[in-house]
Motif scaffolding. Structure first.
Motif, PDB file in Angstrom:
ATOM      1  N   GLY A  52       0.803  -1.210   0.000  1.00  0.00           N
ATOM      2  CA  GLY A  52       0.000   0.000   0.000  1.00  0.00           C
ATOM      3  C   GLY A  52       0.836   1.261   0.000  1.00  0.00           C
ATOM      4  O   GLY A  52       0.369   2.320  -0.428  1.00  0.00           O
ATOM      5  N   SER A  53       2.072   1.170   0.466  1.00  0.00           N
ATOM      6  CA  SER A  53       2.930   2.352   0.558  1.00  0.00           C
ATOM      7  C   SER A  53       4.268   2.195  -0.152  1.00  0.00           C
ATOM      8  O   SER A  53       5.040   3.155  -0.222  1.00  0.00           O
ATOM      9  N   HIS A  54       4.562   1.009  -0.683  1.00  0.00           N
ATOM     10  CA  HIS A  54       5.847   0.789  -1.346  1.00  0.00           C
ATOM     11  C   HIS A  54       5.626   0.075  -2.684  1.00  0.00           C
ATOM     12  O   HIS A  54       4.740  -0.776  -2.799  1.00  0.00           O
ATOM     13  N   ASP A  55       6.453   0.415  -3.641  1.00  0.00           N
ATOM     14  CA  ASP A  55       6.420  -0.221  -4.963  1.00  0.00           C
ATOM     15  C   ASP A  55       7.080  -1.594  -4.856  1.00  0.00           C
ATOM     16  O   ASP A  55       8.245  -1.704  -4.461  1.00  0.00           O
ATOM     17  N   MET A  56       6.341  -2.627  -5.242  1.00  0.00           N
ATOM     18  CA  MET A  56       6.864  -3.978  -5.107  1.00  0.00           C
ATOM     19  C   MET A  56       8.080  -4.200  -5.987  1.00  0.00           C
ATOM     20  O   MET A  56       8.975  -4.987  -5.644  1.00  0.00           O
ATOM     21  N   ARG A  57       8.155  -3.528  -7.121  1.00  0.00           N
ATOM     22  CA  ARG A  57       9.304  -3.696  -8.004  1.00  0.00           C
ATOM     23  C   ARG A  57      10.572  -3.137  -7.364  1.00  0.00           C
ATOM     24  O   ARG A  57      11.653  -3.737  -7.463  1.00  0.00           O
ATOM     25  N   VAL A  58      10.437  -2.003  -6.698  1.00  0.00           N
ATOM     26  CA  VAL A  58      11.595  -1.408  -6.019  1.00  0.00           C
ATOM     27  C   VAL A  58      12.040  -2.289  -4.865  1.00  0.00           C
ATOM     28  O   VAL A  58      13.237  -2.533  -4.673  1.00  0.00           O
ATOM     29  N   VAL A  59      11.078  -2.783  -4.080  1.00  0.00           N
ATOM     30  CA  VAL A  59      11.409  -3.648  -2.947  1.00  0.00           C
ATOM     31  C   VAL A  59      12.081  -4.924  -3.443  1.00  0.00           C
ATOM     32  O   VAL A  59      13.073  -5.398  -2.857  1.00  0.00           O
ATOM     33  N   ARG A  60      11.576  -5.488  -4.527  1.00  0.00           N
ATOM     34  CA  ARG A  60      12.168  -6.717  -5.076  1.00  0.00           C
ATOM     35  C   ARG A  60      13.618  -6.472  -5.506  1.00  0.00           C
ATOM     36  O   ARG A  60      14.503  -7.306  -5.265  1.00  0.00           O
ATOM     37  N   THR A  61      13.852  -5.325  -6.137  1.00  0.00           N
ATOM     38  CA  THR A  61      15.223  -4.992  -6.541  1.00  0.00           C
ATOM     39  C   THR A  61      16.154  -4.899  -5.346  1.00  0.00           C
ATOM     40  O   THR A  61      17.282  -5.430  -5.355  1.00  0.00           O
ATOM     41  N   GLU A  62      15.696  -4.219  -4.279  1.00  0.00           N
ATOM     42  CA  GLU A  62      16.517  -4.068  -3.090  1.00  0.00           C
ATOM     43  C   GLU A  62      16.760  -5.410  -2.399  1.00  0.00           C
ATOM     44  O   GLU A  62      17.846  -5.658  -1.855  1.00  0.00           O
ATOM     45  N   VAL A  63      15.755  -6.289  -2.416  1.00  0.00           N
ATOM     46  CA  VAL A  63      15.922  -7.618  -1.819  1.00  0.00           C
ATOM     47  C   VAL A  63      16.987  -8.408  -2.580  1.00  0.00           C
ATOM     48  O   VAL A  63      17.884  -9.031  -1.972  1.00  0.00           O
ATOM     49  N   MET A  64      16.930  -8.378  -3.896  1.00  0.00           N
ATOM     50  CA  MET A  64      17.913  -9.134  -4.683  1.00  0.00           C
ATOM     51  C   MET A  64      19.321  -8.563  -4.511  1.00  0.00           C
ATOM     52  O   MET A  64      20.302  -9.320  -4.434  1.00  0.00           O
ATOM     53  N   LYS A  65      19.422  -7.236  -4.403  1.00  0.00           N
ATOM     54  CA  LYS A  65      20.725  -6.631  -4.142  1.00  0.00           C
ATOM     55  C   LYS A  65      21.246  -7.045  -2.767  1.00  0.00           C
ATOM     56  O   LYS A  65      22.441  -7.365  -2.601  1.00  0.00           O
ATOM     57  N   GLY A  66      20.351  -7.056  -1.773  1.00  0.00           N
ATOM     58  CA  GLY A  66      20.770  -7.448  -0.434  1.00  0.00           C
ATOM     59  C   GLY A  66      21.197  -8.895  -0.363  1.00  0.00           C
ATOM     60  O   GLY A  66      22.203  -9.238   0.296  1.00  0.00           O
ATOM     61  N   ILE A  67      20.479  -9.788  -1.036  1.00  0.00           N
ATOM     62  CA  ILE A  67      20.844 -11.207  -1.030  1.00  0.00           C
ATOM     63  C   ILE A  67      22.201 -11.408  -1.697  1.00  0.00           C
ATOM     64  O   ILE A  67      23.061 -12.150  -1.197  1.00  0.00           O
ATOM     65  N   LYS A  68      22.393 -10.737  -2.838  1.00  0.00           N
ATOM     66  CA  LYS A  68      23.693 -10.871  -3.534  1.00  0.00           C
ATOM     67  C   LYS A  68      24.827 -10.346  -2.658  1.00  0.00           C
ATOM     68  O   LYS A  68      25.913 -10.966  -2.570  1.00  0.00           O
ATOM     69  N   ARG A  69      24.623  -9.245  -1.989  1.00  0.00           N
ATOM     70  CA  ARG A  69      25.649  -8.658  -1.134  1.00  0.00           C
ATOM     71  C   ARG A  69      26.004  -9.598   0.022  1.00  0.00           C
ATOM     72  O   ARG A  69      27.185  -9.809   0.336  1.00  0.00           O
ATOM     73  N   GLU A  70      25.012 -10.205   0.657  1.00  0.00           N
ATOM     74  CA  GLU A  70      25.263 -11.097   1.788  1.00  0.00           C
ATOM     75  C   GLU A  70      25.906 -12.402   1.344  1.00  0.00           C
ATOM     76  O   GLU A  70      26.769 -12.954   2.056  1.00  0.00           O
ATOM     77  N   LEU A  71      25.526 -12.905   0.188  1.00  0.00           N
ATOM     78  CA  LEU A  71      26.159 -14.132  -0.316  1.00  0.00           C
ATOM     79  C   LEU A  71      27.619 -13.874  -0.653  1.00  0.00           C
ATOM     80  O   LEU A  71      28.493 -14.725  -0.375  1.00  0.00           O
ATOM     81  N   ASP A  72      27.898 -12.718  -1.243  1.00  0.00           N
ATOM     82  CA  ASP A  72      29.299 -12.390  -1.541  1.00  0.00           C
ATOM     83  C   ASP A  72      30.107 -12.262  -0.254  1.00  0.00           C
ATOM     84  O   ASP A  72      31.267 -12.720  -0.184  1.00  0.00           O
ATOM     85  N   ALA A  73      29.505 -11.622   0.764  1.00  0.00           N
ATOM     86  CA  ALA A  73      30.224 -11.450   2.028  1.00  0.00           C
ATOM     87  C   ALA A  73      30.510 -12.788   2.704  1.00  0.00           C
ATOM     88  O   ALA A  73      31.523 -12.952   3.389  1.00  0.00           O
ATOM     89  N   ALA A  74      29.618 -13.763   2.506  1.00  0.00           N
ATOM     90  CA  ALA A  74      29.808 -15.087   3.108  1.00  0.00           C
ATOM     91  C   ALA A  74      30.656 -16.001   2.244  1.00  0.00           C
ATOM     92  O   ALA A  74      30.902 -17.156   2.622  1.00  0.00           O
ATOM     93  N   GLY A  75      31.093 -15.522   1.099  1.00  0.00           N
ATOM     94  CA  GLY A  75      31.917 -16.341   0.218  1.00  0.00           C
ATOM     95  C   GLY A  75      31.138 -17.430  -0.487  1.00  0.00           C
ATOM     96  O   GLY A  75      31.713 -18.456  -0.880  1.00  0.00           O
ATOM     97  N   ILE A  76      29.858 -17.220  -0.676  1.00  0.00           N
ATOM     98  CA  ILE A  76      29.001 -18.209  -1.338  1.00  0.00           C
ATOM     99  C   ILE A  76      28.695 -17.696  -2.744  1.00  0.00           C
ATOM    100  O   ILE A  76      28.171 -16.585  -2.919  1.00  0.00           O
ATOM    101  N   GLY A  77      29.027 -18.489  -3.739  1.00  0.00           N
ATOM    102  CA  GLY A  77      28.845 -18.055  -5.120  1.00  0.00           C
ATOM    103  C   GLY A  77      27.497 -18.461  -5.691  1.00  0.00           C
ATOM    104  O   GLY A  77      26.831 -19.386  -5.230  1.00  0.00           O
ATOM    105  N   ILE A  78      27.081 -17.707  -6.718  1.00  0.00           N
ATOM    106  CA  ILE A  78      25.887 -18.043  -7.496  1.00  0.00           C
ATOM    107  C   ILE A  78      26.390 -18.588  -8.825  1.00  0.00           C
ATOM    108  O   ILE A  78      26.866 -17.816  -9.676  1.00  0.00           O
TER     109      ILE A  78
END
Length: 288
Positions: free
Chosen positions: A240-266
């Protein structure tokens, strides 16, 4: 000449008939005028009453239209009864005969859309401003009339949809609730630790703005893919107050950042080719 006398007699008879019916015609015109006044003020009263209620705007317009049309139908029938002695609604329907059936078939789609429009307004599940998906159409509802619904697609084109199509087919109301779930599939290396990968994915979602604080993000091992272990990441968005596309982008960026920090590759997809017979191999020098 006899035929001139006949024409003269017919003209005189018609003139006498018109003169004799003038009082009835005058009264019929008075009835029409009164109908106009009554319909005008009745619609104002209906508008005042519905304005004090919590009815949706299109349903208020429906009530005003029904009041106006109902008063005019009654008024015109009364005027016809006054102007034409012996006229009754039953005699009019009987006089139409097979014509009434033909008119019914000709206006079948109009009646179907009209009834569908009334039912859409009454059941109060799809409102103006809602984002919907229906029969290949995705957009925002701009207007609901008795015959059609105007949907502004997300790419800004206006689509006019017959109400019967929306009533008979499945319609997904995307904005029915202010919280919606979204998800993405993340693939990680087979060498990665399950628990570490799941924890990294959760951390990547937890730091994103726009998620529902009452529901924690979740991560599950989905399946063993062809070249990766697939993890299903799910989160709830305050849509109701946030664009789902923007939130999805930020979630994917956050997941990629945390996986890189943990040394886990995609990993990229891996392809294994098997040959039934021996394949002759040559070095680059030999090929040259």
């Amino acid at each position: 000449m006899p035929y001139l006398d006949t024409l003269n007699n017919q003209w005189l008879a018609m003139t006498r008939g018109i003169v004799a019916s003038l009082p009835n015609i005058t009264m019929a015109l008075v009835v029409v005028l009164l109908t106009w006044f009554v319909a005008r003020y009745a619609v104002r009263i209906a508008d005042w009453l519905t304005g004090k209620s919590t009815l949706r705007a299109d349903l208020q317009n429906l009530i005003e239209t029904v009041v106006r049309v109902g008063i005019w139908v009654v008024g015109l029938l009364l005027a016809a009864t006054v102007a034409i002695p012996g006229f009754t609604p039953g005699s009019m329907i009987a006089g139409l005969g097979i014509g009434a059936l033909a008119i019914g078939f000709a206006f079948q789609d109009i009646f179907e859309n009209f009834l569908a429009g009334v039912l859409i307004m009454v059941r109060d599940k799809m409102n103006i401003g809602d984002a919907i998906e229906a029969d290949g159409i995705s957009g925002t509802v701009e207007k609901i009339t008795l015959r059609e619904t105007h949907v502004r697609q997300f790419s800004n084109e206006l689509v006019i949809v017959p109400n019967s199509q929306l009533f008979k087919n499945r319609v997904t109301v995307l904005t029915d609730a202010i919280v919606r779930r979204d998800e993405v599939l993340v693939g990680v290396d087979y060498e990665a630790d399950f628990d570490a990968a799941l924890a990294a994915v959760k951390r990547g979602m937890a730091k994103v703005e726009g998620l529902d604080p009452a529901r924690e993000p979740a991560a599950y091992v989905r399946e063993f893919g062809a070249s990766s272990i697939d993890i299903l990441a799910q989160w709830w968005v305050l849509s109701g107050s946030h664009d789902m596309r923007v939130v999805r982008t930020e979630v994917m960026k956050g997941i990629k950042r945390e996986l890189d920090a943990a040394g886990i590759g995609i990993p990229y997809p891996h392809v294994t080719q098997t040959f039934a017979d021996a394949v002759p191999l040559r070095t680059v020098a030999e090929a040259a």
